[in-house]
Every structure is written in structure tokens, then in C-alpha cells.
Design a protein around this motif. Structure first.
Motif, PDB file in Angstrom:
ATOM      1  N   SER A 132       0.828  -1.209   0.000  1.00 44.62           N
ATOM      2  CA  SER A 132       0.000   0.000   0.000  1.00 44.62           C
ATOM      3  C   SER A 132       0.860   1.255   0.000  1.00 44.62           C
ATOM      4  N   SER A 133       1.956   1.225   0.766  1.00 46.77           N
ATOM      5  CA  SER A 133       2.859   2.371   0.812  1.00 46.77           C
ATOM      6  C   SER A 133       3.453   2.644  -0.561  1.00 46.77           C
ATOM      7  N   TYR A 134       3.956   1.597  -1.219  1.00 46.31           N
ATOM      8  CA  TYR A 134       4.570   1.788  -2.526  1.00 46.31           C
ATOM      9  C   TYR A 134       3.552   2.135  -3.611  1.00 46.31           C
ATOM     10  N   LEU A 135       2.331   1.634  -3.436  1.00 49.34           N
ATOM     11  CA  LEU A 135       1.295   1.911  -4.427  1.00 49.34           C
ATOM     12  C   LEU A 135       1.069   3.411  -4.563  1.00 49.34           C
ATOM     13  N   TYR A 136       0.882   4.107  -3.442  1.00 48.25           N
ATOM     14  CA  TYR A 136       0.649   5.549  -3.478  1.00 48.25           C
ATOM     15  C   TYR A 136       1.889   6.301  -3.938  1.00 48.25           C
ATOM     16  N   ARG A 137       3.045   5.864  -3.436  1.00 50.25           N
ATOM     17  CA  ARG A 137       4.275   6.572  -3.801  1.00 50.25           C
ATOM     18  C   ARG A 137       4.570   6.440  -5.287  1.00 50.25           C
ATOM     19  N   ALA A 138       4.341   5.248  -5.835  1.00 48.86           N
ATOM     20  CA  ALA A 138       4.574   5.042  -7.271  1.00 48.86           C
ATOM     21  C   ALA A 138       3.585   5.865  -8.096  1.00 48.86           C
ATOM     22  N   GLY A 142       8.588   2.613   2.924  1.00 53.30           N
ATOM     23  CA  GLY A 142       9.073   3.970   3.127  1.00 53.30           C
ATOM     24  C   GLY A 142       8.402   4.626   4.318  1.00 53.30           C
ATOM     25  N   ASP A 143       7.693   3.835   5.121  1.00 51.36           N
ATOM     26  CA  ASP A 143       6.903   4.340   6.235  1.00 51.36           C
ATOM     27  C   ASP A 143       7.745   4.353   7.511  1.00 51.36           C
ATOM     28  N   LYS A 144       7.900   5.517   8.107  1.00 51.54           N
ATOM     29  CA  LYS A 144       8.737   5.621   9.308  1.00 51.54           C
ATOM     30  C   LYS A 144       8.124   4.895  10.508  1.00 51.54           C
ATOM     31  N   ASP A 145       6.781   4.670  10.493  1.00 51.34           N
ATOM     32  CA  ASP A 145       6.152   3.931  11.590  1.00 51.34           C
ATOM     33  C   ASP A 145       6.771   2.547  11.756  1.00 51.34           C
ATOM     34  N   ASP A 164      14.931  -4.564  14.850  1.00 48.77           N
ATOM     35  CA  ASP A 164      15.774  -5.116  15.914  1.00 48.77           C
ATOM     36  C   ASP A 164      16.900  -5.897  15.249  1.00 48.77           C
ATOM     37  N   ALA A 165      17.546  -6.770  15.995  1.00 42.01           N
ATOM     38  CA  ALA A 165      18.699  -7.480  15.446  1.00 42.01           C
ATOM     39  C   ALA A 165      18.328  -8.364  14.269  1.00 42.01           C
ATOM     40  N   HIS A 166      17.039  -8.769  14.181  1.00 34.87           N
ATOM     41  CA  HIS A 166      16.601  -9.657  13.106  1.00 34.87           C
ATOM     42  C   HIS A 166      15.815  -8.940  12.017  1.00 34.87           C
ATOM     43  N   VAL A 167      15.345  -7.714  12.303  1.00 30.50           N
ATOM     44  CA  VAL A 167      14.424  -7.024  11.392  1.00 30.50           C
ATOM     45  C   VAL A 167      15.081  -5.765  10.846  1.00 30.50           C
ATOM     46  N   THR A 168      15.090  -5.643   9.515  1.00 34.06           N
ATOM     47  CA  THR A 168      15.702  -4.505   8.834  1.00 34.06           C
ATOM     48  C   THR A 168      14.690  -3.909   7.863  1.00 34.06           C
ATOM     49  N   LEU A 169      14.739  -2.579   7.712  1.00 32.92           N
ATOM     50  CA  LEU A 169      13.900  -1.906   6.724  1.00 32.92           C
ATOM     51  C   LEU A 169      14.732  -1.538   5.510  1.00 32.92           C
ATOM     52  N   VAL A 170      14.133  -1.630   4.332  1.00 28.49           N
ATOM     53  CA  VAL A 170      14.805  -1.190   3.118  1.00 28.49           C
ATOM     54  C   VAL A 170      13.808  -0.391   2.282  1.00 28.49           C
ATOM     55  N   ASN A 171      14.256   0.761   1.807  1.00 27.11           N
ATOM     56  CA  ASN A 171      13.423   1.620   0.971  1.00 27.11           C
ATOM     57  C   ASN A 171      14.008   1.601  -0.435  1.00 27.11           C
ATOM     58  N   THR A 172      13.374   0.863  -1.341  1.00 30.96           N
ATOM     59  CA  THR A 172      13.940   0.703  -2.680  1.00 30.96           C
ATOM     60  C   THR A 172      13.887   1.992  -3.487  1.00 30.96           C
ATOM     61  N   MET A 173      13.033   2.933  -3.107  1.00 27.71           N
ATOM     62  CA  MET A 173      12.943   4.185  -3.853  1.00 27.71           C
ATOM     63  C   MET A 173      14.072   5.146  -3.492  1.00 27.71           C
ATOM     64  N   SER A 174      14.629   4.991  -2.287  1.00 32.81           N
ATOM     65  CA  SER A 174      15.718   5.885  -1.873  1.00 32.81           C
ATOM     66  C   SER A 174      17.016   5.138  -1.598  1.00 32.81           C
ATOM     67  N   ASN A 175      17.002   3.817  -1.782  1.00 28.85           N
ATOM     68  CA  ASN A 175      18.161   2.958  -1.491  1.00 28.85           C
ATOM     69  C   ASN A 175      18.592   3.036  -0.022  1.00 28.85           C
ATOM     70  N   GLU A 176      17.686   3.403   0.849  1.00 25.24           N
ATOM     71  CA  GLU A 176      18.014   3.526   2.274  1.00 25.24           C
ATOM     72  C   GLU A 176      17.749   2.201   2.994  1.00 25.24           C
ATOM     73  N   VAL A 177      18.716   1.777   3.810  1.00 27.24           N
ATOM     74  CA  VAL A 177      18.575   0.584   4.640  1.00 27.24           C
ATOM     75  C   VAL A 177      18.670   1.018   6.087  1.00 27.24           C
ATOM     76  N   LEU A 178      17.684   0.601   6.896  1.00 27.91           N
ATOM     77  CA  LEU A 178      17.646   0.998   8.299  1.00 27.91           C
ATOM     78  C   LEU A 178      17.747  -0.228   9.191  1.00 27.91           C
ATOM     79  N   ASP A 179      18.899  -0.374   9.855  1.00 27.36           N
ATOM     80  CA  ASP A 179      19.023  -1.355  10.925  1.00 27.36           C
ATOM     81  C   ASP A 179      18.976  -0.596  12.248  1.00 27.36           C
ATOM     82  N   GLU A 180      19.312  -1.238  13.360  1.00 22.18           N
ATOM     83  CA  GLU A 180      19.194  -0.580  14.665  1.00 22.18           C
ATOM     84  C   GLU A 180      20.055   0.683  14.737  1.00 22.18           C
ATOM     85  N   GLU A 181      21.301   0.591  14.271  1.00 18.70           N
ATOM     86  CA  GLU A 181      22.210   1.740  14.341  1.00 18.70           C
ATOM     87  C   GLU A 181      21.732   2.880  13.458  1.00 18.70           C
TER      88      GLU A 181
END
Length: 903
Positions: free
Chosen positions: A10-16, A132-135, A141-158
Motif C-alpha cells: 500500500s505504501s509503494y502503491l501511493y508513492r509510485a 518507506g513508512d517511518k512507523d 531489531d537485530a533480526h528485522v531490517t527496513l529497506v526503501n527501494t525508492m531511496s536505497n536507504e537501509v535501516l538497521d538498529e544503528e
């Protein structure tokens, strides 16, 4: 570590839609959002090797958040028509690509993703969330990572900390402070990201910040204090719900093969020329032996050799192989799931991995090939089936043992069962064969639905073509053998697990079979009489309710009850449902019943109605026509603690706290010339607590044979036991049993009807007198947090996957379970050992007495009059000697014409 890839569709649908130009198909239909989302999915497929994946979309209509807050997302305009027109073809393309699509009503895509992410952590899987949703940062956590393919951003804990200034576990607090304009959720007025980070850095958490809100000066401090009443609602809106009921497991999210032909047709229809060209350049000759995720597709694999036994020569060859084999995997195909009624349709065997055979016996459809005659086949197989020295393996062989018994065959030589192996190793996970194959062998097995269909179009197995039945049935036997080869070495590697499996679970299965087979005799006439009496009482309660309200209404309708209690009678609202309406559940009615008559009537009505519908009406209908008895099913592999579960009918939930409930037990009777004998462990979990905690006070009290509740009351109230009255003993009893279930001071205060401060004082005195118990509780919680499980005295592992759950309520509930589970689990081990010991004694002594029920900590037997005294005197000995504890096990034995008299 396997990877679960979740896409916030749903997030990517609106953004696209907003990011890409207004692309159109040759039919002038909008396709820009479709281009954007599919490009993103193709990129993800290249960048991440995912063992499981799903594209998750929001469902249509309102969610539970709309019920909580009417202004939730209220400012958003309706979905543009050009975007809405792209959803259906987009979903079709995604499914053709092999991506599972998930849409769950009344929750958002975020909640579905959050639930799956938490499950992945519990199952030790890596989870990548494309969004791409900051929520979503609150899930990292140590097992869960976010990736935003539209901005190439990867968010781990650090990187979450680097970007927002707070760690992922504090992102929920951060979002509650700053609010979410996209969802129309207000935060604290005039508080932006910098102030939120400053406060959380200083005070550590929002709860601590609120506790020190008076320290915040100026207008912003005033705004914070004004917002404190809003935070409870904000938390429900902002927090991702991670306990959504889903119609599938992670194992069901294995990518499916790409439907190239369908995808090409869709690309052509949507004028996606570049995507179509890339698709045509791919290797269309993908191996039929593997699916897109590398999971073996057994039925299409050229490696397997599955035979159909249709001739006497083939049968003779296989009987020879069976007799020479050291272990054979066996499975039955039948006419029913009811083990007492199921008849054979066919049998499958496997001796060597990937090589199996199916012996069809009763397939009956037009043009069905000639099959060997059932009675002749069973006569030839009888010596092998009944030999205790010809070793068999299966998946839930207790069922198959019943099936063969229905044909006069006593299946012996059962040495292994993959259902029980899985249960010993991973009690908290599914144990059905399809799940086990997916989880441990990376095999997608043929499902029963695939060969029989679903719903109204489902056919019985005897209508399945023998060619399809062979592949399905032989695969079952083959996969079971392969699972055994994978699971059993893991059990053997741990002597304590091996003991639980070989000396408790496997022998207990044989005892349970005998109990189920024998069944329990019922007084059908008495149950019918009780139904009539209950019906009269229900009518009387109904009239009382009508008299109080001055109107008739449906006492089974929560909506009507809510209207009467809270709108008409203006009773106080105790609790609200997730939809924001006053709750009428049992807990609410119990509190209201202390002051008002109608809630008490409603409680009594519900209790009696359940007794009538569940027991007095239903039990007579479940009597087996052939045996004249009811035959429950005891499931070994259900409860995480090792407890048995009874079903069809459930004999373990018959209520005993009311006279009406106890009367139902009167209908469980002994036949002429017999008695019912009940043997019950007394206060077994408290005794186990004394042994595990090694508390000197508890050990001493049990060793001296003291009444443990009076002894506890004596300690708490600092009085000699001679001065302990029934009220003080009741307090001590609630404390004794409450604390082993991890009861809080609030719970204790509620149970005893006292102030929380008084409850706290009682608990403090208890732990002062019994310091070993407090120490055990602390050790148990810490051990569970460190390893994810606790253990029984004998070493059974009781897994607690929610011990690190981000949801405080679920985490605290699991911490309480960590305290009680070792006691419940040890009690479960003990009662199974007792069943085995008693059964072996009865069998070895050639007694006619039979075990007929196991309920909680109780064994129930049907005993000839001539054996009553022998059984009565010997049961405490055999049940008391099954385990060595530092306190004696006390067994109370009763005798009567029916279960209630004996209990």
C-alpha cells in the motif's frame, strides 16, 4: 538463517502513483503505479534471496483504529479513480510473479507485517521489510531490517538511531510525541523531533517522561501535561499491532513458481513492453524439480520412485521387503477423520528415502483399476502389522492404530512418531506433516485439498484417481521417513529430550490408544433429565431478567445486553471492546454482579446454557452406536506444557465449581458389577514448586505432612496453625496458587477483594517467609529471557516465544508463564508416567481394570467389584513412585458408582 521479505504494498502503491508519469496502456488505461510497484518487486527479487515473501496491502473499509478515533486519516481524500483502476491488474501481476498477497480485514498492512515480523524473530528468521513508512522503524531489531527501494536507504538498529536520534524500541514513544500528520494523529503541541529526542534522551521513555512532566517548564511543559490523557489513545493508534490473527503461517509464504504465460499476457494487455521483453529473455525451461525459492516439489521430482501395488506379485515383493526392513514408514488413507469410524481406502509404505509404494484397496470410481481384495491383503499383512519386532514409524500413528483396529488388526511395533518428535523438540510450533516438511526439509508437499478439492466440490479419498492417490500417499510415507531421519538425531543428541520422547511420549501414546478405544459409559437417561431441568432453570432466569428490565430481550445477544445495561439501566462501564463500545464479557459481568442483580442473572444464564449445549444435550449424541460409549480423543501434541488435550468430546473442561456442573459427572457411570475409581494427585504443582525452588519452609511443611495452606497462613499472619481460621486459610490458598501462576498484586487484590496495598503486604510477607520461591521466580524469568524456554524437572523444554515481545502485556504474560510452565510441565510429565506405570501394572497383573480417563492431575479407572480394594490400595504406590522429588507425592483415591461419587 532464512529470510522473510515483506513488502508494504500500500505504501509503494501511493508513492509510485505520485512519483511516476501518467503512463497508459494501448487501451488508454492508467498503468503508472503498476510500473512502479512491479519494478520495485523485480529489484527486490534480484537484491534479496528470500526463502519466504509476501506483498501486503491494506484492506478496504474501516479498521479498528477508526473505531478508536473517528478523526483517524479523516483528512485524506478518497483514492483517485486512476489509482483505484490499477489495483486489480496490479494484484494479478504480483500473483503471476509468484508473490503471495496478503490482505486482512479490519487491520492495516503495517499490522500484518508487524505480526509476521515478530513471528519471524520467534522462529529465528531474518526479516527484511520493504517500506518507506517511518512507523515501521518500531519493528527494527537485530533480526528485522527496513529497506526503501525508492531511496536505497537501509535501516538497521544503528541507522534508525542515526536518523531519528532514538533507538527502535523508543520509536513508538517518539511518534506519540511528535504525532503523525499523514494519519491525522496529533502529538504534543509545539513538540517536534528535536524536543522529542531531547526528552527521550533525558528521561529514557515516555512513561518516565510523563511521571516527571512537572519538571518540564514553559508552554511546552503545559502542552505535555495536557496531552497525557491522550497518550493511551495515541499508543493504540501509532503502535503496530503484532498479534493479528492470520490465516497462514510463514511456511505458507514460500514463493510460488512464476506463471510466465499468465504474466506475459498481463504485460501485453498493460503495454509493458520492456518488462515483456525481459520476461521472454528469461530461461522459460525452469526445472520442474524446484520451485522459485529452491523448495523441492516432490511430486514433480524425477528423483522419486513411487509405485502402485495392484498385483499379488507386487504385494508379495513388498511384504518380503517389509519383513527384511529395520524400520518402515507407514500411513493410511481412510474414509473419515473420526478414528473410531474410519475405514481403510489404502496403505502406503516407505523403507528408503524417495522410494515408496501405495497399496490402493477401496478406490471406487468409474474406470478405477482392479485392486487387491481388502480382507485378503490384511490377512497377508497381519503378521507383519501385528509383530512387535517389525518396527514402524509414522506421523500420528495413534490414529492409524485405530484404523487398523477397526479392521481387527492390532498394529504393534510402533517405535517412532514424527508428530511426537516435533512436539518434544518444538512444542510451540505446528506439528502437521506439511508444516514439518516445509520447515525442516524445504519441501512443499501435496496438500489434501489438492487431491480432493475444497468445500462443496470436495470428494472423498476413495474417489481420488489411483494415479494421484499414489503420489499423495506415497509422498506422505516418504516425507515421514525423511523427517524422522532429520528430527530423531536431534533428540538423540540430548539425553533428557531422548528420555522424554522414548520413555514418556511413545509409551503414553499406547496407553491413550487403549483409553480411547475402551471409552466411557454414560447414563443417557440422566443427561436427558438434566437437560430438561436446565431448560426450566434457563426459562426461570429469563423471566427474572425480563421482570427487572420490564421488557423481553435475547439473553444471548451482547448487543441487546449492552443496550440494556449501559443505556437503559445506566450501569457503570467497566471496560470497552477494541471497537470502543462497552464490553459485556464475563469479567465485566462478574464485577457488576457484586452490586446489581441483572448481571448476576446473565452470568448464571450463560453458565447453565453452556452446560446444556455443550454437555447434557451433546454428550448423548456422541455415543458410539457400536460400543454404546463415548470415545474422546487425547491429543499429545497440542499444549506447550506437555498437558494432554481432550476433544470430541472434551472431558477435561467439565466444570466442577457449581452443583450443576458436578451433576454432569454423575452421568459418567460404571457398568454393572464395576465401580469408578478416581486417583488424584493432591496439590501437585505446589509440591513441584517446593522441589524446584528448594525453599526450606515449603520443603519442611510438605515433609511434615502439614496442610500447606494453613502452614502458609501461619507464616503470613504470624500465628500458630491452631489459630488459623477458614478465612485466613482461604487467603493463603489464593496466595499459594496465585503466585505459582505469577499473579500480580492487582490480581491478588481482586481475588481477595482487598486493597492493593494489603495485597502487596501479604506478598511481601510470603516472600520473606519463603525466599526460595522469590529466588526461583527471578531465576525462571531470567532463564527464559536468555534461552527462550524453561524446562521441567525431567528436562522437557517449554518454549516461550513471546518472552521478548515488544507488546508489554504479552511479554509480561509470558514472564508469568515462565514461572508456572515448569510446574505445569512437570505435572504433565508425572501424570503421563503415572498412566504408563498404572497401565503396565494392570496389564502385568492380568487385572480387568481399565484406565478410562485422564483429567488434569487425575486418573479415572473402571474397576470390577472384585478388584476395587486391590486397585484402591495400590494406586498411590504406583503413582507416587514415578519420580523422585524432595517432597512426597500424595495421591487421593475415591470409589463410587459414578465419576462424581468417586471424585
Amino acid at each position: 538463517m532464512k529470510t522473510l521479505l515483506l513488502v508494504d504494498g500500500s505504501s509503494y502503491l501511493y508513492r509510485a502513483y505520485h512519483a511516476l508519469p501518467d503512463l497508459r496502456s494501448h487501451q488508454n488505461k492508467p498503468t503508472g503505479a503498476i510500473h512502479g510497484v512491479l519494478n520495485m518487486l523485480r529489484r527486490l527479487h534480484k537484491d534479496f534471496h528470500a526463502d519466504y515473501s509476501a506483498c501486503v496491502f491494506d484492506a478496504k473499509g474501516k479498521t479498528f483504529r477508526d473505531e478508536i478515533y473517528s478523526e483517524y486519516k479523516a483528512h485524506r481524500p478518497p483514492m483517485p479513480a486512476d489509482l483505484a483502476a490499477q489495483i486489480e491488474p496490479l494484484h494479478a501481476c504480483i500473483e503471476a510473479m509468484g508473490w503471495p498477497i496478503l490482505i486482512v480485514d479490519e487491520v492495516e498492512a503495517d499490522d500484518v507485517i508487524g505480526t509476521l515480523a515478530k513471528r519471524a524473530v520467534v522462529e529465528n528468521k531474518r526479516c527484511v521489510i520493504s517500506t518507506g513508512d517511518k512507523d515501521m522503524t518500531q519493528l527494527v531489531d537485530a533480526h528485522v531490517t527496513l529497506v526503501n527501494t525508492m531511496s536505497n536507504e537501509v535501516l538497521d538498529e544503528e541507522k534508525v538511531y542515526a536518523k531519528f536520534g532514538v533507538k527502535p524500541e523508543r520509536m513508538l514513544d517518539y511518534l506519540m510525541l511528535v504525532g503523525d500528520s499523514a494519519d491525522n494523529i496529533p502529538g504534543v503541541d509545539k513538540v517536534g523531533p528535536k524536543t522529542a529526542v531531547k526528552w527521550l534522551s533525558q528521561y529514557g521513555s515516555l512513561d518516565n517522561l510523563v511521571a516527571h512532566a512537572d519538571e518540564i517548564k514553559g508552554v511546552v511543559g503545559e502542552n505535555l501535561r495536557k496531552a497525557t490523557g491522550w497518550f493511551e489513545t495515541a499508543r493504540k493508534l501509532v503502535a503496530i499491532k503484532c498479534d493479528v490473527e492470520l490465516p497462514l503461517t510463514i511456511a505458507d509464504l514460500a514463493p510460488k513458481p512464476q506463471d510466465t504465460q499468465r504474466l506475459a499476457a498481463l504485460y501485453e494487455e498493460l503495454s509493458m513492453k520492456t518488462a515483456l521483453q525481459e520476461l521472454r529473455q528469461q530461461n522459460d525451461a525452469a526445472s520442474a524439480e524446484t520451485r522459485g525459492d529452491g523448495v523441492q516439489d516432490m511430486q514433480n521430482s524425477s528423483a522419486v520412485d513411487y509405485q502402485t501395488i495392484l498385483t499379488e506379485a507386487q504385494l508379495a515383493e513388498w511384504i518380503d521387503r517389509l519383513n527384511k526392513a529395520s524400520l518402515v514408514s507407514i500411513d493410511t488413507e481412510t474414509t473419515s477423520l473420526n478414528p473410531m469410524q474410519a475405514q481403510l481406502v489404502g496403505i502406503s509404505f516407505c523403507i528408503e528415502s524417495l522410494h515408496a509404494a501405495y497399496l490402493p484397496l477401496k478406490h471406487d470410481y468409474i474406470d478405477a483399476p482392479q485392486q487387491l481384495q481388502l480382507d485378503i491383503v490384511l490377512e497377508k499383512l497381519k503378521s507383519w502389522l501385528e509383530s512387535p519386532y517389525k518396527f514402524k514409524l509414522g506421523q500420528n500413528l495413534k490414529y492409524d492404530k485405530h484404523v487398523f483396529a477397526n479392521h481387527g488388526i492390532c498394529l504393534n511395533g510402533i517405535v517412532h512418531d514424527t508428530l511426537l518428535q516435533s512436539y518434544v523438540l518444538e512444542s510451540h510450533k505446528p506439528h502437521n506433516m506439511d508444516s514439518l516438511a516445509q520447515r525442516h526439509l524445504d519441501i512443499k508437499t501435496i496438500s489434501y485439498d489438492e487431491v480432493t478439492g475444497k468445500g462443496a466440490n470436495r470428494i472423498t479419498f476413495d474417489q481420488v484417481p489411483i494415479e494421484s492417490a499414489t503420489v499423495y500417499a506415497a509422498e506422505d510415507a516418504d516425507v515421514t521417513l525423511r523427517l524422522h531421519q532429520f528430527l530423531y538425531p536431534k533428540i538423540q543428541a540430548d539425553s533428557r529430550q531422548d528420555h522424554i520422547y522414548r520413555n514418556i511420549e511413545i509409551p503414553a501414546m499406547a496407553v491413550l490408544f487403549e483409553m480411547e478405544r475402551h471409552g466411557v459409559l454414560l447414563d443417557q437417561v440422566l443427561l436427558q433429565q438434566q437437560s430438561r431441568e436446565l431448560n426450566e432453570k434457563l426459562n426461570d432466569l429469563e423471566q427474572q431478567a425480563f421482570s427487572i428490565t420490564g421488557q423481553s430481550f435475547n439473553l444471548n445477544s451482547p448487543k441487546q445486553i449492552q443496550e440494556i445495561l449501559f443505556n437503559q439501566l445506566k450501569l457503570p462501564v467497566i471496560k470497552k471492546t477494541p471497537k470502543g463500545v462497552p464490553s459485556t464479557n464475563e469479567e465485566v459481568l462478574q464485577k457488576l454482579a457484586l452490586d446489581y442483580p441483572l448481571p448476576k442473572i446473565l452470568l448464571d444464564y450463560r453458565m447453565l446454557a453452556k452446560l446444556k449445549s455443550t454437555y447434557t444435550d451433546k454428550l448423548p449424541q456422541m455415543i458410539n452406536a457400536d460400543s454404546g460409549r463415548i470415545h474422546t480423543n487425547y491429543a499429545q501434541a497440542v499444549a506447550v506444557t506437555g498437558r494432554l488435550a481432550s476433544s470430541d468430546p472434551n472431558l477435561q473442561n467439565i466444570p466442577v465449581r457449581t452443583a450443576e456442573g458436578r451433576r454432569i459427572r454423575e452421568a459418567f457411570i460404571a457398568p454393572q458389577g464395576h465401580k469408578i475409581v478416581s486417583a488424584d494427585y493432591s496439590q501437585i504443582e505446589l509440591r513441584i514448586m517446593a522441589h524446584i525452588s528448594q525453599d526450606k519452609g515449603l520443603l519442611k511443611a510438605f515433609a511434615a505432612g502439614e496442610d500447606i495452606h494453613s502452614a502458609t497462613a501461619s507464616e503470613i499472619f504470624a500465628l500458630p496453625q491452631s489459630e488459623i481460621d477458614q478465612e485466613k486459610r482461604r487467603y493463603a490458598k489464593v496466595i499459594n496458587f496465585g503466585l505459582i501462576y505469577g499473579m500480580s498484586e492487582f490480581g491478588l487484590a481482586t481475588q481477595l477483594g482487598i486493597e492493593r496495598s494489603a495485597a502487596r503486604a501479604y506478598m511481601d510477607r510470603y516472600f520473606t517467609r519463603y525466599p526460595g520461591v522469590a529466588d526461583y521466580m527471578h531465576r525462571s524469568r531470567e532463564s527464559a529471557k536468555a534461552s527462550g524456554y524453561v524446562e521441567t524437572v525431567l528436562g522437557r523444554r517449554l518454549w516461550l516465544p513471546d518472552i521478548a515481545n515488544a507488546n508489554a502485556g504479552r511479554r509480561q504474560g509470558t514472564e508469568r508463564a515462565a514461572i508456572n510452565a515448569p510446574m505445569q510441565g512437570t505435572a504433565a510429565d508425572i501424570i503421563k508416567l503415572a498412566m504408563i506405570a498404572v497401565h503396565q501394572w494392570l496389564d502385568g497383573a492380568n487385572l480387568q481394570s481399565k484406565l478410562i480417563m485422564q483429567v488434569h492431575d487425575e486418573l479415572v479407572l473402571e474397576v470390577p467389584d472384585s478388584e476395587v480394594e486391590t486397585v484402591r490400595s495400590k494406586l498411590p504406590e504406583y503413582m507416587g513412585d514415578v519420580i523422585n522429588l524432595d517432597v512426597p507425592l500424595l495421591v487421593e483415591v475415591g470409589v463410587g458408582k459414578n465419576w462424581e461419587q468417586a471424585h
